[in-house]
Design an enzyme around this catalytic site. Structure first.
Site, mmCIF file in Angstrom:
data_model
loop_
_atom_site.group_PDB
_atom_site.id
_atom_site.type_symbol
_atom_site.label_atom_id
_atom_site.label_comp_id
_atom_site.label_asym_id
_atom_site.label_seq_id
_atom_site.Cartn_x
_atom_site.Cartn_y
_atom_site.Cartn_z
ATOM 1 N N CYS A 107 5.250 9.261 -13.237
ATOM 2 C CA CYS A 107 4.685 8.181 -12.423
ATOM 3 C C CYS A 107 3.751 8.688 -11.330
ATOM 4 O O CYS A 107 2.923 7.928 -10.820
ATOM 5 C CB CYS A 107 5.807 7.350 -11.806
ATOM 6 S SG CYS A 107 6.829 6.502 -13.030
ATOM 7 N N HIS A 125 1.893 3.312 -6.391
ATOM 8 C CA HIS A 125 2.439 3.234 -7.744
ATOM 9 C C HIS A 125 3.245 1.950 -7.864
ATOM 10 O O HIS A 125 4.019 1.589 -6.969
ATOM 11 C CB HIS A 125 3.320 4.447 -8.016
ATOM 12 C CG HIS A 125 4.162 4.322 -9.247
ATOM 13 N ND1 HIS A 125 3.639 4.014 -10.471
ATOM 14 C CD2 HIS A 125 5.501 4.449 -9.423
ATOM 15 C CE1 HIS A 125 4.616 3.957 -11.360
ATOM 16 N NE2 HIS A 125 5.754 4.208 -10.748
ATOM 17 N N ASN A 152 6.094 -1.371 -14.754
ATOM 18 C CA ASN A 152 5.832 0.028 -14.406
ATOM 19 C C ASN A 152 5.142 0.708 -15.588
ATOM 20 O O ASN A 152 5.759 0.930 -16.626
ATOM 21 C CB ASN A 152 7.156 0.728 -14.074
ATOM 22 C CG ASN A 152 6.975 2.173 -13.632
ATOM 23 O OD1 ASN A 152 5.909 2.757 -13.781
ATOM 24 N ND2 ASN A 152 8.035 2.744 -13.095
#
Length: 329
Positions: A119, A256, A286
């Site tokens: 990520c 993020h 995500n």
């Protein structure tokens, strides 16, 4: 002794993104796993996500995002000197997915390689590319975050299968002499760090040298949440302090997009109002390394993001690896 090179500034000149056609809502997931729209929204803020088609590889998603970014930058794929791809879901164990993308773009001169930051991968890739450009080792770089995370999901695990989606985002950056840039634009700073003692709280349970399998995504959600809030807050505070800035000086906070609760908690600690935060988690879920460049692309498309805007990025991923970036767009 050779003279040290004059450092250049990396300027983002193009943004691009791609989301697969298949949209999966919370209601769709509730048909196959014990969950509900209310449960997912309350805990994560996610309402829908995109799933890649069975015949779409990560490189296919990445190429579509790259072509949009190249068009936005008004340069050709052949002009690229560097192609960096961040992904946790490569097309193959090897070669690097970046080389596959390079071939699909028709470029045969660039250096192409992958980075693994999950990520936090896009910021890691951008950091590497920025260093190449600052040292004069490349003029044009393409940095892509691309993921087919559904290939790693255990669709029977409601704690994780509701959190992730597929997609790709890309930026083109150009090296310029500082006296060629107006209003101090460009990548001002990227600071990354990691702490491997926490590698076990977010990982894939497969690997070529362990069990020969791709594996499935596994996560200790409470621990990830705790570390995300504390480490991202600290990283952002240190970045702002290094430039004697406050939240008031930042035009857009583009973190993020993992979980709205993490974003809200960090924003509260940093005193960022929610109307200065670019949010896509509700629509994309995500997308790991793709989330920041996708959010950047969305903000550029809808007109919020304008030349000269000061952006703060931050991300944390498995490893753990995390960091922040300060960019004058």
């Amino acid at each position: 002794m050779s003279k040290a090179p004059d450092l250049k500034r990396s300027l983002i000149i193009g943004c691009g993104g791609y989301l697969p056609e298949k949209v999966v809502t919370n209601h769709d997931l509730a048909k196959t796993v014990e969950t509900s729209d209310e449960w997912i929204v309350e805990r994560t803020g996610i309402r829908k996500r995109h799933f890649a088609a069975k015949d779409q590889a990560t490189s296919d998603l990445a190429v579509k995002a790259a072509l949009v970014a190249l068009q936005d930058a008004k340069i050709r794929a052949e002009d690229l000197d560097l192609i960096i791809v961040s992904t946790a879901t490569p097309d193959r164990t090897f070669p690097a997915t970046a080389t596959i993308i390079q071939a699909k773009l028709g470029n045969s001169k660039a250096l192409a390689f992958d980075v693994a930051g999950v990520c936090a991968g896009f910021l890691l890739g951008l950091n590497v590319a920025d260093n190449y450009l600052k040292l004069g080792q490349a003029k044009y770089a393409l940095v892509i975050g691309a993921e087919s995370l559904t290939s790693l999901l255990d669709m029977d695990d409601r704690r994780t299968c509701v959190l992730f989606g597929d997609g790709a985002g890309a930026v083109v950056i150009e090296a310029k002499n500082k006296d060629e840039i107006d209003n101090d634009r460009g990548i001002l700073s990227i600071k990354m760090q990691s702490d491997g003692q926490f590698h076990h709280i977010l990982y894939s349970d497969g690997g070529p040298s362990t069990n020969g399998k791709v594996g499935k995504l596994r996560m200790d959600g409470q621990e990830v949440y705790r570390h995300a809030v504390t480490k991202l807050t600290d990283s952002a505070k240190r970045m702002l302090a290094s430039y004697t800035l406050t939240a008031d000086d930042i035009d857009w906070f583009i973190p993020h997009q993992a979980n709205i609760r993490i974003i809200e908690s960090v924003a509260q600690k940093l005193k960022f109002p929610m109307d200065k935060i670019v949010l896509t988690v509700q629509d994309h879920a995500n997308t790991s390394a793709a989330s920041i460049p996708l959010a950047l692309w969305v903000a550029r498309l809808d007109g919020r993001l304008k030349p000269g805007d000061l952006i703060l990025h931050e991300a944390i991923g498995g490893g753990l690896i995390w960091g922040s970036a300060l960019i004058r767009f």
